[in-house]
Design a protein around this motif. Structure first.
Motif, PDB file in Angstrom:
ATOM      1  N   THR A  47       0.929  -1.199   0.038  1.00  0.00           N
ATOM      2  CA  THR A  47      -0.317  -0.269  -0.053  1.00  0.00           C
ATOM      3  C   THR A  47       1.045   1.382   0.550  1.00  0.00           C
ATOM      4  O   THR A  47       0.405   2.673   0.266  1.00  0.00           O
ATOM      5  CB  THR A  47      -1.119  -0.526   1.570  1.00  0.00           C
ATOM      6  N   ASP A  70      -5.186  -1.263   5.638  1.00  0.00           N
ATOM      7  CA  ASP A  70      -5.366  -2.025   5.288  1.00  0.00           C
ATOM      8  C   ASP A  70      -5.897  -2.398   4.031  1.00  0.00           C
ATOM      9  O   ASP A  70      -5.578  -1.435   3.142  1.00  0.00           O
ATOM     10  CB  ASP A  70      -6.852  -2.340   5.508  1.00  0.00           C
ATOM     11  N   ASP A  72      -7.162  -4.044   1.369  1.00  0.00           N
ATOM     12  CA  ASP A  72      -8.762  -3.289   0.882  1.00  0.00           C
ATOM     13  C   ASP A  72      -9.005  -1.684   0.613  1.00  0.00           C
ATOM     14  O   ASP A  72      -9.724  -1.148   0.107  1.00  0.00           O
ATOM     15  CB  ASP A  72      -9.898  -3.868   1.942  1.00  0.00           C
ATOM     16  N   ASN A  73      -8.384  -1.452   2.000  1.00  0.00           N
ATOM     17  CA  ASN A  73      -8.442   0.361   1.378  1.00  0.00           C
ATOM     18  C   ASN A  73      -7.384   1.188   0.583  1.00  0.00           C
ATOM     19  O   ASN A  73      -7.724   2.466   0.308  1.00  0.00           O
ATOM     20  CB  ASN A  73      -8.083   0.974   2.892  1.00  0.00           C
ATOM     21  N   TYR A  74      -6.453   0.367  -0.497  1.00  0.00           N
ATOM     22  CA  TYR A  74      -5.838   1.200  -1.172  1.00  0.00           C
ATOM     23  C   TYR A  74      -6.441   2.215  -1.733  1.00  0.00           C
ATOM     24  O   TYR A  74      -7.099   1.517  -2.913  1.00  0.00           O
ATOM     25  CB  TYR A  74      -4.880   0.455  -1.119  1.00  0.00           C
ATOM     26  N   ASP A  75      -6.122   3.297  -2.177  1.00  0.00           N
ATOM     27  CA  ASP A  75      -6.848   4.168  -3.820  1.00  0.00           C
ATOM     28  C   ASP A  75      -5.475   4.940  -4.049  1.00  0.00           C
ATOM     29  O   ASP A  75      -4.485   5.415  -3.670  1.00  0.00           O
ATOM     30  CB  ASP A  75      -7.800   4.852  -3.048  1.00  0.00           C
TER      31      ASP A  75
END
Length: 113
Positions: A47, A70, A72-75
């Motif tokens: 990340t 997390d 899953d939160n990577y943007d």
């Protein structure tokens, strides 16, 4: 006229001349920052996003990074935005140091005409 400096204004100015050229104007730093380009890299599948700031001649003046906990939160867009903000801040500080040093040893700023 005498004043609190116990001399005329002209005499005070002659003895205490502040050479404005012995300062790095913030506008000069701002102008240099406008020329900075940024390159981004995500570190593997992590990340972590890295941003490097470069002057037009390729000299690196700043690096920034960002990460989230997390995956899953990577943007990617947000990662680049936060990393660029940090790279910009570091580039600004580096440019103040480099331009100050250059002015001290040469009496000129970069890109002086």
């Amino acid at each position: 006229d005498e004043d609190i400096y116990h001399c005329s204004e002209e005499g005070f100015n002659e003895r205490n001349q502040l050479n404005i050229l012995n300062r790095v104007p913030s506008a000069h730093i701002d102008k240099l920052l406008e020329t900075v380009t940024y390159q981004f890299e995500r570190v593997g599948d992590s990340t972590v996003t890295i941003c490097c700031a470069f002057l037009p001649n390729g000299f690196q003046v700043g690096t920034g990074e960002s990460a989230c906990i997390d995956p899953d939160n990577y943007d990617q867009h947000l990662g680049e935005q936060f990393a660029q903000e940090r790279a910009y801040a570091e580039a600004k500080e580096t440019l103040w140091q480099l331009e100050g040093y250059l002015l001290k040893v040469t009496g000129q700023l970069s890109c002086d005409n």
